[in-house]
Design an enzyme around this catalytic site. Structure first.
Site, PDB file in Angstrom:
ATOM      1  N   SER A   1       2.445  29.874  -6.656  1.00 52.33           N
ATOM      2  CA  SER A   1       3.639  29.314  -6.015  1.00 52.33           C
ATOM      3  C   SER A   1       4.021  27.917  -6.495  1.00 52.33           C
ATOM      4  O   SER A   1       5.127  27.461  -6.221  1.00 52.33           O
ATOM      5  CB  SER A   1       3.435  29.257  -4.507  1.00 52.33           C
ATOM      6  OG  SER A   1       3.654  30.528  -3.970  1.00 52.33           O
TER       7      SER A   1
ATOM      8  N   TYR B   1       4.227  25.507   3.213  1.00 52.72           N
ATOM      9  CA  TYR B   1       4.502  26.633   4.117  1.00 52.72           C
ATOM     10  C   TYR B   1       4.471  26.229   5.587  1.00 52.72           C
ATOM     11  O   TYR B   1       5.030  25.198   5.948  1.00 52.72           O
ATOM     12  CB  TYR B   1       3.530  27.789   3.856  1.00 52.72           C
ATOM     13  CG  TYR B   1       3.297  28.041   2.403  1.00 52.72           C
ATOM     14  CD1 TYR B   1       4.358  28.423   1.585  1.00 52.72           C
ATOM     15  CD2 TYR B   1       2.057  27.864   1.834  1.00 52.72           C
ATOM     16  CE1 TYR B   1       4.158  28.645   0.229  1.00 52.72           C
ATOM     17  CE2 TYR B   1       1.854  28.087   0.492  1.00 52.72           C
ATOM     18  CZ  TYR B   1       2.911  28.468  -0.299  1.00 52.72           C
ATOM     19  OH  TYR B   1       2.716  28.675  -1.613  1.00 52.72           O
TER      20      TYR B   1
HETATM   21  N1  GLN Z   1       2.616  35.249  -6.618  1.00 45.11           N
HETATM   22  C1  GLN Z   1       2.306  34.937  -5.274  1.00 45.11           C
HETATM   23  C2  GLN Z   1       3.113  35.795  -4.304  1.00 45.11           C
HETATM   24  O1  GLN Z   1       4.285  35.916  -4.449  1.00 45.11           O
HETATM   25  C3  GLN Z   1       2.523  33.480  -5.003  1.00 45.11           C
HETATM   26  C4  GLN Z   1       2.198  33.109  -3.600  1.00 45.11           C
HETATM   27  C5  GLN Z   1       1.646  31.753  -3.431  1.00 45.11           C
HETATM   28  O2  GLN Z   1       1.091  31.137  -4.350  1.00 45.11           O
HETATM   29  N2  GLN Z   1       1.697  31.257  -2.229  1.00 45.11           N
HETATM   30  O3  GLN Z   1       2.578  36.368  -3.397  1.00 45.11           O
END
Ligand code: GLN
Length: 613
Positions: free
Chosen positions: A75, A251
């Site tokens: 992410s 988040y």
């Molecule tokens: N590729 C991951 C997803 O979409 C990224 C999520 C993350 O790093 N929080 O689930």
């Protein structure tokens, strides 16, 4: 005797590096949290890996632990891709599709805002929409463009972990669901699978903790990678991306994070965290054990410890605008430069308040430049010449520059000339100042402080009729170096010298040649210039140059004829001959020289005192 092999020079440990090592040792034993396993391939990560890297805005990278171990960026890529979209697709377009509100939900939440827009680009829905916009605009090239942007932030070419990509692609139904939901509302257009492939690939790009630190420092350094010097994002994109990182980068932990740690940051389920404090540092951490929010446990603890120990909370800033003005004086307190003819000296002494100097330093920003302008609101305190020395100024922000230009254009009294010193032609302020001049504003620009002061003094001397004319031949008796000599002595000395003429532009003295002659300037004008061609001083008839040859072994500067020049040239040998027959006169000359040098020292000391308070 045996010859020892050269031993590598150990480098001394700075307090920050020591702190990072201690922090690494302190949180190393922490084994809370789980490695992400919803993407099966991620479950293979070694939970014990732990690397901490800090990159400074001058491009130094501190590293401790597993800072060279590659892992997938996940992410964290969302932040850079958002900045890329703002810069390449236009902010309006991007902002119309993706919101900037914190969602307060998990990264993979499928919920959209009431108007069916994704909350922001840091959660999956927004990141997929962002990826969709880039795909829509660039088609097949989208992924390579994203990879190049991430690489530019990191300062190196980045690879993809294909196994992680395949693994997420095989299991990424939740993201697929989000993408299809978005498509029903126009949040993504086109082939969902293609967009998701780009998104999954983007998340599978391999980075190290070191890379993350450099990426963070690029954000901290207004979009200029401090290691490569490359401009990789605009100010606008950097500031807006950091804003969304501040409110949503962590988040459903974002509020707590910004309250306690106070750094714009972004985490990824690969175990990475990037944090950036504008104009201070970038932080990159890798530790794959995650908490319930999907954030690296040791990463969070490390950032919190850094923030607390060094007061890095972005809203806990302090600064004293007054440090922008190092010294503020006129020549009633600082003696003028020596070497001028008596009449000129008298004129300057009588008008020692006609030049005011403000020596500025550090960053000229909105607040510091406002402070500078407030020191100049009393018309009685703003004389004919206001010298603003920018030599020690490190940066001028856009707001600082706008107030600076406003000061010169509108605030100064009609009779005042702004003399800006310490500005090279290549400086970003130079064109603006030149434009002001073209508009008839009284402003002059000089590369050095000395040249600025000299010019202002010349103007004063000239305005009050004290300029010995450059085109008229000066009498040798008016030379300050020959003060106190009888006419007979002067004539004896002049017979030992040679009258020489130089064409305009000729180099009369080269700094690289041994000093062998002293020159008495009879007609014309010469300038002394430093190696970088910066004019150090201008001399007019009645002044001598190369006079240090009488006592010293080395030349300090080049001297050029600014006009056609007539000098009396006296070899050092000839002076020695003169000395033998005229002991008194010779020692008087040396004494005059000492007086001139002492005056220069007095002037320099006074200025140093002004500057060091
Ligand atoms: N590729 C991951 C997803 O979409 C990224 C999520 C993350 O790093 N929080 O689930």
């Amino acid at each position: 005797m045996s010859i020892l092999p050269p031993s590598p020079t150990p480098s001394l440990e700075t307090p920050l590096l020591r702190f990072l090592k201690e922090t690494h040792a302190r949180f190393g034993p922490l084994d809370e949290g789980e490695v992400a396993s919803y993407i099966p391939e991620l479950g293979k990560a070694d939970p014990d890996h732990f690397g901490i890297a800090v990159a400074t805005t001058d491009g130094h990278v501190y590293e401790t632990g597993d800072t060279g171990v590659p892992f997938t960026i996940q992410s964290i890529s969302k932040a850079i891709v958002y900045a890329l979209a703002l810069d390449t697709l236009g902010a309006e377009h991007v902002e119309a599709t993706i919101g900037v509100e914190p969602s307060g939900e998990a990264f993979n939440s499928i919920r959209l805002r009431a108007d069916n827009k994704p909350f922001n680009a840091m959660v999956n829905a927004g990141a997929i929409a962002c990826c969709g916009l880039i795909s829509e605009a660039t088609g097949e090239a989208a992924f390579e463009m994203i990879r190049a942007a991430l690489g530019a932030f990191a300062g190196r070419t980045l690879d993809v972990d294909d196994a992680v990509f395949q693994s997420e692609r095989a299991t990424g139904d939740r993201n697929r669901a989000i993408a299809y939901l978005l498509r029903t509302y126009g949040g993504v257009r086109g082939d969902v699978d293609l967009i998701l492939d780009t998104y999954f690939r983007q998340c599978s790009i391999l980075v190290t903790a070191r890379d993350l630190a450099v990426m963070g420092a690029t954000f901290a350094n207004h979009g200029v990678n401090p290691v490569t010097g490359q401009v990789v994002a605009s100010n606008y994109a950097v500031a807006r991306t950091l804003a969304v990182m501040s409110s949503s980068g962590m988040y459903d932990f974002a509020g707590e994070w910004i309250y306690r740690v106070g750094l714009p940051a972004k985490s990824g389920v690969g175990g990475g965290i990037v944090a950036a404090l504008p104009s201070q540092l970038g932080l990159g951490i890798f530790s794959p054990r995650l908490d319930a929010h999907g954030n690296s446990v040791r990463g969070i603890r490390t950032c919190a410890a850094m923030s607390e120990s060094f007061d890095l909370h972005m809203l806990s800033r302090r600064g004293d605008v007054r440090t922008a003005v190092v010294a503020d004086y006129d020549f009633r307190t600082v003696p003028p430069r020596p070497g001028r003819q008596t009449k000129a000296q008298e004129i300057l002494a009588a008008r020692s308040g006609a030049i005011r100097v403000l020596e500025l330093s550090g960053q000229l920003s909105f607040a510091t430049m406002d402070y500078v302008t407030r020191r100049l609101t009393d018309p009685a305190g703003v004389p004919e010449f206001l010298i603003l020395n920018l030599h020690r100024v490190s940066t001028i922000t856009d707001a600082g520059l706008s107030l600076f230009i406003g000061l010169i254009r509108n605030q100064l009294p009609a009779g005042t000339t702004a003399v800006i010193a310490g500005v090279e032609g290549s400086s970003p302020v130079a064109p603006q100042l030149k434009a002001l001049r073209d508009q008839g504003v009284r402003v002059r620009i000089f590369p050095t402080y000395d040249a600025a002061v000299e010019w202002a003094e010349d103007q004063i001397v000239y305005r009050h009729g004290g300029f010995s004319q450059v085109g008229v031949e000066a009498d040798l008796a008016g030379q300050s170096l020959l003060a106190g000599l009888s006419l007979q002595e002067i004539s004896d000395l002049s017979r030992l010298g040679t009258r020489v003429t130089f064409d305009q532009g000729a180099r009369i003295i080269s700094a690289s040649e041994p000093p062998a002659k002293v020159f008495f300037l009879l007609r014309g004008m010469v300038s002394a210039r430093a190696a970088n061609d910066v004019r150090l001083a201008t001399l007019i008839p009645g002044m001598a140059f190369g006079e240090l040859a009488l006592i010293e072994e080395a030349r300090a500067a080049d001297v050029f004829a600014e006009t056609e020049v007539v000098c009396l040239e006296l070899g050092v040998e000839a002076f020695r001959t003169f000395e033998e027959a005229n002991t008194r006169a010779a020692s008087r000359i040396i004494r005059n020289l000492a007086v001139l040098l002492a005056a220069r020292i007095r002037m320099a000391t006074a200025r140093i005192e002004m500057l060091t308070g």
